[in-house]
Design a protein around this motif. Sequence first.
Motif, mmCIF file in Angstrom:
data_model
loop_
_atom_site.group_PDB
_atom_site.id
_atom_site.type_symbol
_atom_site.label_atom_id
_atom_site.label_comp_id
_atom_site.label_asym_id
_atom_site.label_seq_id
_atom_site.Cartn_x
_atom_site.Cartn_y
_atom_site.Cartn_z
ATOM 1 N N VAL A 214 2.503 0.193 -8.160
ATOM 2 C CA VAL A 214 3.497 -0.840 -7.819
ATOM 3 C C VAL A 214 4.857 -0.185 -7.605
ATOM 4 O O VAL A 214 5.576 -0.517 -6.652
ATOM 5 C CB VAL A 214 3.562 -1.939 -8.893
ATOM 6 C CG1 VAL A 214 4.663 -2.940 -8.575
ATOM 7 C CG2 VAL A 214 2.220 -2.643 -9.014
ATOM 8 N N GLN A 215 5.209 0.754 -8.455
ATOM 9 C CA GLN A 215 6.487 1.452 -8.302
ATOM 10 C C GLN A 215 6.543 2.182 -6.961
ATOM 11 O O GLN A 215 7.546 2.091 -6.248
ATOM 12 C CB GLN A 215 6.681 2.457 -9.444
ATOM 13 C CG GLN A 215 7.970 3.245 -9.318
ATOM 14 C CD GLN A 215 8.201 4.174 -10.503
ATOM 15 O OE1 GLN A 215 7.804 3.875 -11.621
ATOM 16 N NE2 GLN A 215 8.845 5.291 -10.246
ATOM 17 N N ALA A 216 5.477 2.870 -6.600
ATOM 18 C CA ALA A 216 5.455 3.624 -5.348
ATOM 19 C C ALA A 216 5.563 2.707 -4.130
ATOM 20 O O ALA A 216 6.218 3.043 -3.150
ATOM 21 C CB ALA A 216 4.174 4.451 -5.256
ATOM 22 N N ARG A 217 4.960 1.542 -4.203
ATOM 23 C CA ARG A 217 4.949 0.622 -3.052
ATOM 24 C C ARG A 217 6.190 -0.254 -2.966
ATOM 25 O O ARG A 217 6.549 -0.706 -1.890
ATOM 26 C CB ARG A 217 3.707 -0.264 -3.110
ATOM 27 C CG ARG A 217 2.437 0.513 -2.928
ATOM 28 C CD ARG A 217 1.244 -0.384 -3.019
ATOM 29 N NE ARG A 217 0.013 0.383 -3.003
ATOM 30 C CZ ARG A 217 -1.182 -0.146 -2.965
ATOM 31 N NH1 ARG A 217 -1.326 -1.456 -2.939
ATOM 32 N NH2 ARG A 217 -2.244 0.627 -2.964
ATOM 33 N N SER A 218 6.811 -0.511 -4.120
ATOM 34 C CA SER A 218 7.939 -1.453 -4.119
ATOM 35 C C SER A 218 9.290 -0.795 -4.360
ATOM 36 O O SER A 218 10.321 -1.356 -4.016
ATOM 37 C CB SER A 218 7.730 -2.520 -5.193
ATOM 38 O OG SER A 218 7.845 -1.956 -6.482
ATOM 39 N N GLY A 219 9.272 0.371 -5.014
ATOM 40 C CA GLY A 219 10.529 1.003 -5.381
ATOM 41 C C GLY A 219 11.104 0.465 -6.681
ATOM 42 O O GLY A 219 12.191 0.850 -7.100
ATOM 43 N N VAL A 220 10.368 -0.426 -7.350
ATOM 44 C CA VAL A 220 10.811 -0.993 -8.628
ATOM 45 C C VAL A 220 10.230 -0.129 -9.748
ATOM 46 O O VAL A 220 9.038 0.177 -9.746
ATOM 47 C CB VAL A 220 10.340 -2.455 -8.776
ATOM 48 C CG1 VAL A 220 10.764 -3.031 -10.118
ATOM 49 C CG2 VAL A 220 10.887 -3.314 -7.633
ATOM 50 N N SER A 221 11.052 0.254 -10.680
ATOM 51 C CA SER A 221 10.653 1.135 -11.781
ATOM 52 C C SER A 221 9.438 0.594 -12.535
ATOM 53 O O SER A 221 9.410 -0.573 -12.947
ATOM 54 C CB SER A 221 11.826 1.292 -12.740
ATOM 55 O OG SER A 221 11.392 1.795 -13.977
ATOM 56 N N GLY A 222 8.470 1.462 -12.749
ATOM 57 C CA GLY A 222 7.276 1.090 -13.498
ATOM 58 C C GLY A 222 7.583 0.735 -14.943
ATOM 59 O O GLY A 222 6.984 -0.182 -15.512
ATOM 60 N N SER A 223 8.530 1.448 -15.549
ATOM 61 C CA SER A 223 8.877 1.139 -16.941
ATOM 62 C C SER A 223 9.570 -0.225 -17.035
ATOM 63 O O SER A 223 9.341 -0.973 -17.988
ATOM 64 C CB SER A 223 9.744 2.236 -17.556
ATOM 65 O OG SER A 223 10.951 2.381 -16.851
ATOM 66 N N LEU B 61 8.996 -2.731 -14.975
ATOM 67 C CA LEU B 61 7.915 -3.705 -14.789
ATOM 68 C C LEU B 61 7.111 -3.875 -16.080
ATOM 69 O O LEU B 61 6.731 -4.994 -16.433
ATOM 70 C CB LEU B 61 6.999 -3.267 -13.650
ATOM 71 C CG LEU B 61 7.594 -3.356 -12.250
ATOM 72 C CD1 LEU B 61 6.682 -2.680 -11.234
ATOM 73 C CD2 LEU B 61 7.847 -4.800 -11.869
ATOM 74 N N ALA B 62 6.852 -2.773 -16.770
ATOM 75 C CA ALA B 62 6.104 -2.839 -18.032
ATOM 76 C C ALA B 62 6.859 -3.696 -19.050
ATOM 77 O O ALA B 62 6.252 -4.506 -19.759
ATOM 78 C CB ALA B 62 5.874 -1.439 -18.585
ATOM 79 N N GLN B 63 8.170 -3.537 -19.102
ATOM 80 C CA GLN B 63 8.972 -4.329 -20.042
ATOM 81 C C GLN B 63 8.934 -5.814 -19.691
ATOM 82 O O GLN B 63 8.888 -6.663 -20.575
ATOM 83 C CB GLN B 63 10.410 -3.819 -20.063
ATOM 84 C CG GLN B 63 10.531 -2.457 -20.709
ATOM 85 C CD GLN B 63 11.949 -1.906 -20.641
ATOM 86 O OE1 GLN B 63 12.862 -2.554 -20.139
ATOM 87 N NE2 GLN B 63 12.127 -0.697 -21.147
ATOM 88 N N ILE B 64 8.926 -6.117 -18.399
ATOM 89 C CA ILE B 64 8.816 -7.521 -17.974
ATOM 90 C C ILE B 64 7.444 -8.065 -18.358
ATOM 91 O O ILE B 64 7.329 -9.154 -18.920
ATOM 92 C CB ILE B 64 9.054 -7.664 -16.453
ATOM 93 C CG1 ILE B 64 10.503 -7.335 -16.109
ATOM 94 C CG2 ILE B 64 8.702 -9.082 -15.987
ATOM 95 C CD1 ILE B 64 10.770 -7.211 -14.631
ATOM 96 N N GLU B 65 6.404 -7.298 -18.050
ATOM 97 C CA GLU B 65 5.036 -7.735 -18.351
ATOM 98 C C GLU B 65 4.842 -7.974 -19.847
ATOM 99 O O GLU B 65 4.098 -8.865 -20.244
ATOM 100 C CB GLU B 65 4.021 -6.705 -17.853
ATOM 101 C CG GLU B 65 3.846 -6.700 -16.357
ATOM 102 C CD GLU B 65 2.765 -5.739 -15.880
ATOM 103 O OE1 GLU B 65 2.102 -5.105 -16.739
ATOM 104 O OE2 GLU B 65 2.578 -5.630 -14.657
ATOM 105 N N GLN B 66 5.508 -7.193 -20.676
ATOM 106 C CA GLN B 66 5.376 -7.327 -22.125
ATOM 107 C C GLN B 66 6.327 -8.379 -22.698
ATOM 108 O O GLN B 66 6.323 -8.641 -23.904
ATOM 109 C CB GLN B 66 5.629 -5.974 -22.789
ATOM 110 C CG GLN B 66 4.583 -4.946 -22.428
ATOM 111 C CD GLN B 66 5.018 -3.526 -22.772
ATOM 112 O OE1 GLN B 66 6.051 -3.307 -23.401
ATOM 113 N NE2 GLN B 66 4.234 -2.561 -22.332
ATOM 114 N N GLY B 67 7.145 -8.975 -21.848
ATOM 115 C CA GLY B 67 8.054 -10.018 -22.302
ATOM 116 C C GLY B 67 9.320 -9.506 -22.955
ATOM 117 O O GLY B 67 10.039 -10.261 -23.597
#
Length: 130
Positions: free
Chosen positions: A22-31, A33-39
Amino acid sequence: MAEFGQYLRSLRKEKDLSLRDVQARSGVSGSYLAQIEQGHKHKPSAEILKKLAPVYDVPIRDLMKAAGYLEEAVGDLSEELEVEMAFRYVMNDPRYKSGTRLSGELTTDVKRFIVEMYEKATGKKLLPGA
């Protein structure tokens, strides 16, 4: 906000993507995104959602609604705004390059035409009606 994070995670898993993908395709940091996914982080900005929508293969409107930016009564949006949102989705889809070499101000009719061609090419429905 944990609900939104779970929603993003389910979209990512549905596409069999890692956070790095997702980071490679969107340019949004994977870490991030992980923090968002974990709430642990609040909802991302609309600009981030615009980058994620094509990667997750969902209309930006769905992400905006899930994040709480749009009310359920989205039917109240003007036709021009519907076209603009769909057009932005098309222009942010890295897999779709037809008609994206545009310059100057585009009318709503031209944007609608581009969105309709995208819908035909991809089988996705972005505009309501018809």
